[in-house]
Design a protein around this motif. Structure first.
Motif, PDB file in Angstrom:
ATOM      1  N   PRO A 151     -14.202 -59.164 -49.157  1.00  0.00           N
ATOM      2  CA  PRO A 151     -12.546 -58.746 -48.611  1.00  0.00           C
ATOM      3  C   PRO A 151     -12.321 -57.394 -49.243  1.00  0.00           C
ATOM      4  CG  PRO A 151     -12.589 -60.804 -49.861  1.00  0.00           C
ATOM      5  CD  PRO A 151     -13.880 -60.510 -49.810  1.00  0.00           C
ATOM      6  N   LYS A 152     -11.433 -57.000 -48.149  1.00  0.00           N
ATOM      7  CA  LYS A 152     -10.986 -55.658 -48.598  1.00  0.00           C
ATOM      8  C   LYS A 152      -9.564 -55.610 -49.198  1.00  0.00           C
ATOM      9  CE  LYS A 152     -10.205 -51.298 -45.886  1.00  0.00           C
ATOM     10  NZ  LYS A 152      -8.928 -50.659 -46.107  1.00  0.00           N
ATOM     11  N   ASP A 153      -9.496 -54.547 -50.200  1.00  0.00           N
ATOM     12  CA  ASP A 153      -8.383 -54.586 -50.980  1.00  0.00           C
ATOM     13  C   ASP A 153      -8.029 -55.927 -51.845  1.00  0.00           C
ATOM     14  OD1 ASP A 153      -8.001 -51.919 -50.369  1.00  0.00           O
ATOM     15  OD2 ASP A 153      -6.403 -52.301 -48.709  1.00  0.00           O
ATOM     16  N   THR A 154      -9.257 -56.487 -52.226  1.00  0.00           N
ATOM     17  CA  THR A 154      -8.914 -57.663 -53.176  1.00  0.00           C
ATOM     18  C   THR A 154      -9.409 -57.330 -54.343  1.00  0.00           C
ATOM     19  OG1 THR A 154      -9.078 -59.068 -50.974  1.00  0.00           O
ATOM     20  CG2 THR A 154      -9.341 -60.171 -52.937  1.00  0.00           C
ATOM     21  N   GLY A 155      -8.763 -57.854 -55.352  1.00  0.00           N
ATOM     22  CA  GLY A 155      -9.282 -57.566 -56.877  1.00  0.00           C
ATOM     23  C   GLY A 155      -9.652 -58.950 -57.330  1.00  0.00           C
ATOM     24  N   ASP A 156      -9.769 -59.291 -58.526  1.00  0.00           N
ATOM     25  CA  ASP A 156     -10.256 -60.485 -59.120  1.00  0.00           C
ATOM     26  C   ASP A 156      -8.919 -61.469 -59.183  1.00  0.00           C
ATOM     27  OD1 ASP A 156     -12.712 -59.114 -59.514  1.00  0.00           O
ATOM     28  OD2 ASP A 156     -11.962 -58.710 -61.599  1.00  0.00           O
ATOM     29  N   PHE A 157      -7.857 -61.182 -58.747  1.00  0.00           N
ATOM     30  CA  PHE A 157      -6.686 -61.987 -58.662  1.00  0.00           C
ATOM     31  C   PHE A 157      -6.822 -63.068 -57.648  1.00  0.00           C
ATOM     32  CE2 PHE A 157      -1.834 -62.113 -57.936  1.00  0.00           C
ATOM     33  CZ  PHE A 157      -1.641 -63.610 -58.652  1.00  0.00           C
ATOM     34  N   ARG A 158      -6.899 -64.506 -58.252  1.00  0.00           N
ATOM     35  CA  ARG A 158      -7.441 -65.448 -57.299  1.00  0.00           C
ATOM     36  C   ARG A 158      -7.172 -66.821 -58.021  1.00  0.00           C
ATOM     37  NH1 ARG A 158     -12.077 -64.342 -54.507  1.00  0.00           N
ATOM     38  NH2 ARG A 158     -11.592 -62.206 -54.910  1.00  0.00           N
ATOM     39  N   LEU A 159      -7.442 -67.935 -57.168  1.00  0.00           N
ATOM     40  CA  LEU A 159      -7.189 -69.024 -57.621  1.00  0.00           C
ATOM     41  C   LEU A 159      -8.522 -69.728 -57.336  1.00  0.00           C
ATOM     42  CD1 LEU A 159      -4.684 -72.037 -58.189  1.00  0.00           C
ATOM     43  CD2 LEU A 159      -6.873 -72.506 -56.761  1.00  0.00           C
ATOM     44  N   MET A 160      -9.168 -70.394 -58.243  1.00  0.00           N
ATOM     45  CA  MET A 160     -10.316 -71.350 -57.841  1.00  0.00           C
ATOM     46  C   MET A 160     -10.444 -72.570 -58.272  1.00  0.00           C
ATOM     47  SD  MET A 160     -13.110 -68.244 -58.613  1.00  0.00           S
ATOM     48  CE  MET A 160     -12.233 -67.607 -60.122  1.00  0.00           C
ATOM     49  N   SER A 161     -10.922 -73.497 -57.417  1.00  0.00           N
ATOM     50  CA  SER A 161     -10.897 -74.989 -57.824  1.00  0.00           C
ATOM     51  C   SER A 161     -12.074 -75.020 -58.648  1.00  0.00           C
ATOM     52  CB  SER A 161     -11.205 -75.767 -56.480  1.00  0.00           C
ATOM     53  OG  SER A 161     -12.552 -75.343 -56.114  1.00  0.00           O
ATOM     54  N   ARG A 162     -12.214 -76.314 -59.568  1.00  0.00           N
ATOM     55  CA  ARG A 162     -13.061 -76.441 -60.417  1.00  0.00           C
ATOM     56  C   ARG A 162     -14.601 -76.212 -59.981  1.00  0.00           C
ATOM     57  NH1 ARG A 162     -12.344 -81.341 -62.552  1.00  0.00           N
ATOM     58  NH2 ARG A 162     -11.148 -80.917 -64.392  1.00  0.00           N
ATOM     59  N   ARG A 163     -14.872 -76.864 -58.736  1.00  0.00           N
ATOM     60  CA  ARG A 163     -16.397 -76.503 -58.197  1.00  0.00           C
ATOM     61  C   ARG A 163     -16.570 -75.036 -58.057  1.00  0.00           C
ATOM     62  NH1 ARG A 163     -16.759 -79.224 -52.063  1.00  0.00           N
ATOM     63  NH2 ARG A 163     -15.011 -78.154 -51.161  1.00  0.00           N
ATOM     64  N   ALA A 164     -15.536 -74.370 -57.469  1.00  0.00           N
ATOM     65  CA  ALA A 164     -15.813 -72.726 -57.231  1.00  0.00           C
ATOM     66  C   ALA A 164     -15.960 -72.315 -58.438  1.00  0.00           C
ATOM     67  CB  ALA A 164     -14.407 -72.452 -56.367  1.00  0.00           C
ATOM     68  N   TYR A 165     -15.037 -72.267 -59.438  1.00  0.00           N
ATOM     69  CA  TYR A 165     -15.279 -71.304 -60.630  1.00  0.00           C
ATOM     70  C   TYR A 165     -16.739 -72.038 -61.449  1.00  0.00           C
ATOM     71  CZ  TYR A 165     -12.904 -74.832 -64.004  1.00  0.00           C
ATOM     72  OH  TYR A 165     -12.620 -75.757 -64.721  1.00  0.00           O
ATOM     73  N   GLN A 166     -16.880 -73.205 -61.144  1.00  0.00           N
ATOM     74  CA  GLN A 166     -18.128 -73.531 -61.810  1.00  0.00           C
ATOM     75  C   GLN A 166     -19.259 -73.078 -61.241  1.00  0.00           C
ATOM     76  OE1 GLN A 166     -17.866 -77.867 -62.076  1.00  0.00           O
ATOM     77  NE2 GLN A 166     -17.011 -77.748 -64.332  1.00  0.00           N
ATOM     78  N   ALA A 167     -19.345 -72.797 -59.696  1.00  0.00           N
ATOM     79  CA  ALA A 167     -20.329 -72.236 -59.213  1.00  0.00           C
ATOM     80  C   ALA A 167     -20.394 -70.621 -59.652  1.00  0.00           C
ATOM     81  CB  ALA A 167     -19.924 -72.301 -57.544  1.00  0.00           C
ATOM     82  N   VAL A 168     -19.292 -70.073 -59.771  1.00  0.00           N
ATOM     83  CA  VAL A 168     -19.293 -68.653 -60.337  1.00  0.00           C
ATOM     84  C   VAL A 168     -19.949 -68.634 -61.587  1.00  0.00           C
ATOM     85  CG1 VAL A 168     -18.005 -66.740 -61.063  1.00  0.00           C
ATOM     86  CG2 VAL A 168     -17.492 -67.735 -58.943  1.00  0.00           C
ATOM     87  N   ASN A 169     -19.682 -69.635 -62.372  1.00  0.00           N
ATOM     88  CA  ASN A 169     -20.189 -69.815 -63.903  1.00  0.00           C
ATOM     89  C   ASN A 169     -21.670 -69.746 -63.766  1.00  0.00           C
ATOM     90  OD1 ASN A 169     -17.731 -69.584 -64.855  1.00  0.00           O
ATOM     91  ND2 ASN A 169     -17.487 -71.468 -65.634  1.00  0.00           N
ATOM     92  N   LYS A 170     -22.266 -70.570 -62.741  1.00  0.00           N
ATOM     93  CA  LYS A 170     -23.694 -70.623 -62.705  1.00  0.00           C
ATOM     94  C   LYS A 170     -24.446 -69.170 -62.422  1.00  0.00           C
ATOM     95  CE  LYS A 170     -23.956 -75.334 -61.123  1.00  0.00           C
ATOM     96  NZ  LYS A 170     -23.531 -75.891 -59.838  1.00  0.00           N
ATOM     97  N   LEU A 171     -23.842 -68.264 -61.868  1.00  0.00           N
ATOM     98  CA  LEU A 171     -24.370 -66.988 -61.602  1.00  0.00           C
ATOM     99  C   LEU A 171     -24.569 -66.141 -63.156  1.00  0.00           C
ATOM    100  CD1 LEU A 171     -22.564 -66.413 -58.285  1.00  0.00           C
ATOM    101  CD2 LEU A 171     -24.673 -67.720 -58.691  1.00  0.00           C
ATOM    102  N   ARG A 172     -25.514 -66.197 -63.574  1.00  0.00           N
ATOM    103  CA  ARG A 172     -25.615 -65.691 -65.019  1.00  0.00           C
ATOM    104  C   ARG A 172     -25.927 -64.179 -64.969  1.00  0.00           C
ATOM    105  NH1 ARG A 172     -21.695 -67.985 -67.212  1.00  0.00           N
ATOM    106  NH2 ARG A 172     -22.439 -67.215 -69.165  1.00  0.00           N
ATOM    107  N   GLU A 173     -25.932 -63.302 -63.784  1.00  0.00           N
ATOM    108  CA  GLU A 173     -26.521 -62.220 -63.947  1.00  0.00           C
ATOM    109  C   GLU A 173     -25.787 -61.050 -64.670  1.00  0.00           C
ATOM    110  OE1 GLU A 173     -25.907 -63.023 -59.673  1.00  0.00           O
ATOM    111  OE2 GLU A 173     -25.651 -61.022 -59.324  1.00  0.00           O
ATOM    112  N   ARG A 174     -26.667 -60.134 -65.169  1.00  0.00           N
ATOM    113  CA  ARG A 174     -25.847 -59.000 -66.146  1.00  0.00           C
ATOM    114  C   ARG A 174     -25.066 -58.393 -65.384  1.00  0.00           C
ATOM    115  NH1 ARG A 174     -28.885 -62.754 -67.465  1.00  0.00           N
ATOM    116  NH2 ARG A 174     -28.572 -63.509 -69.846  1.00  0.00           N
ATOM    117  N   ASN A 175     -25.485 -57.898 -64.361  1.00  0.00           N
ATOM    118  CA  ASN A 175     -24.983 -56.914 -63.413  1.00  0.00           C
ATOM    119  C   ASN A 175     -23.783 -57.876 -62.642  1.00  0.00           C
ATOM    120  OD1 ASN A 175     -24.209 -54.805 -61.604  1.00  0.00           O
ATOM    121  ND2 ASN A 175     -26.073 -55.031 -60.636  1.00  0.00           N
ATOM    122  N   ARG A 176     -22.408 -57.887 -63.384  1.00  0.00           N
ATOM    123  CA  ARG A 176     -21.485 -58.581 -62.764  1.00  0.00           C
ATOM    124  C   ARG A 176     -20.621 -57.816 -61.859  1.00  0.00           C
ATOM    125  NH1 ARG A 176     -22.426 -63.071 -64.352  1.00  0.00           N
ATOM    126  NH2 ARG A 176     -20.730 -64.300 -63.720  1.00  0.00           N
TER     127      ARG A 176
END
Ligand code: UDP
Ligand code: MG
Length: 313
Positions: A151-176
């Protein structure tokens, strides 16, 4: 009552940390959630950490996680998300460019069933035309190159449910490239709008060379298209060379050869040389990132974690 953890990356922001504390307290007053704040000190060299400790002592809904050195905002956010187990997590900048007053709205949308609620800025106040133009070009480029819609003009400001942020946590790539990682997760996402204000105090940590690296990170981690570029140009040049060769042969047969061709030779050599170097550079960009990944280093190191206390209201 549902719990949310507010993750706040902080790097040299001693003046804004106390301002943030006040704003968030007021903003969350009438919100029916059990909220806590985790400041992530990204190796600040000023008194940011001291401010966090002071705030924790006076109000234990505020905790802090300090990293061993400055890793960069993406890593600070990752560290914060790794250290929460709340029902939902909110990521917000400390400089008050992301208005905390929006969090209750995000919570509302979350209750309405959305997994991710992200805030898109309507206007970019206090930013130069050049920055606006480059930002717009960036979003257009990356969205035309990758399958994942960022999404355009969207930063990191967001709310994520537990399953959503846990999914992000599973992505362990260094190039973040966080915007991309957040989008990759999917689930039901809701966009809300806000006006981005100028910083409350302090200075931005961005400059054009950082932005350039950021753009390259974004593109290389979400698209192979630049790698194909070399193939396309190669094919195009080969086809062109074939017809050019054919004309030269035909001309020589018809008109004979009077040894011309130094300029055309130079043009061809320089053109091909330029393309080869560009292609090598592109391969290098990917190779360097693969090198980084292959080292399998931890994403960040923690110096101290003082979790906020859980409140029962
Ligand atoms: N930040 C961080 N580590 C860094 C640089 C920035 O944690 O190496 C934090 C910073 O304290 C702020 C947020 O990331 O909370 C956004 O930074 P900044 O305001 O410089 O970025 P901008 O709003 O200009 O995009
Ligand atoms: Mg900012």
């Amino acid at each position: 009552m549902p719990s949310i953890d507010i993750i706040v990356p902080v790097f040299n922001e001693q003046t804004v940390v106390p301002l943030f504390q006040e704003r968030i307290k007021t903003a969350m007053q009438d919100c029916d959630v059990q909220w806590r704040v985790i400041f992530v000190d990204d190796g600040s060299s000023d008194d940011s950490l001291k401010a966090m400790k002071r705030i924790h002592d006076e109000d234990n809904r505020f905790g802090y996680l300090s990293l061993s050195r400055n890793f960069g905002k993406e890593y600070a956010v990752t560290a914060g998300l790794d250290h929460t187990s709340a029902d939902a997590a909110v990521v917000i900048d400390v400089d008050l460019q992301d208005p905390p007053e929006l969090i209750p709205d995000m919570v509302k949308q979350w209750h309405a069933g959305y997994d991710v609620v992200y805030a898109t800025r309507k206007a970019r106040h206090g930013e130069s035309i050049a920055k606006k133009a480059t930002a717009s070009l960036f979003y257009r480029t990356i969205n035309s190159m990758s399958k994942i819609e960022i999404p355009k003009d969207t930063g990191d400001f967001r709310l994520m449910s537990r399953r959503a942020y846990q999914a992000v946590n599973k992505l362990r790539e260094r190039n973040r490239f966080m915007k991309g990682l957040f989008a990759w997760v999917g689930y039901k996402q809701k966009q809300i709008y806000f006006e981005r204000e100028p910083r409350a105090a302090g200075e931005t940590k961005w400059n054009y060379s950082k932005l350039w690296r950021f753009a390259l990170d974004g593109i290389t981690s979400f698209s192979y298209l630049p790698l194909r570029f070399a193939t396309w140009i190669g094919m195009f040049v080969a086809i062109f060379a074939f017809f050019y060769g054919a004309t030269i042969i035909a001309r020589t047969i018809i008109f004979g050869n009077d040894v011309p061709g130094y300029p055309s030779l130079m043009v061809v050599i320089l053109f091909l040389g330029g393309i080869q170097l560009t292609a090598l550079g592109i391969i290098g960009e990917y190779l360097g990132r693969m090198f980084n990944e292959s080292k399998q280093r931890p994403l960040y190191l923690v110096d101290k974690f003082q979790p906020p206390e859980t409140h029962t209201q």
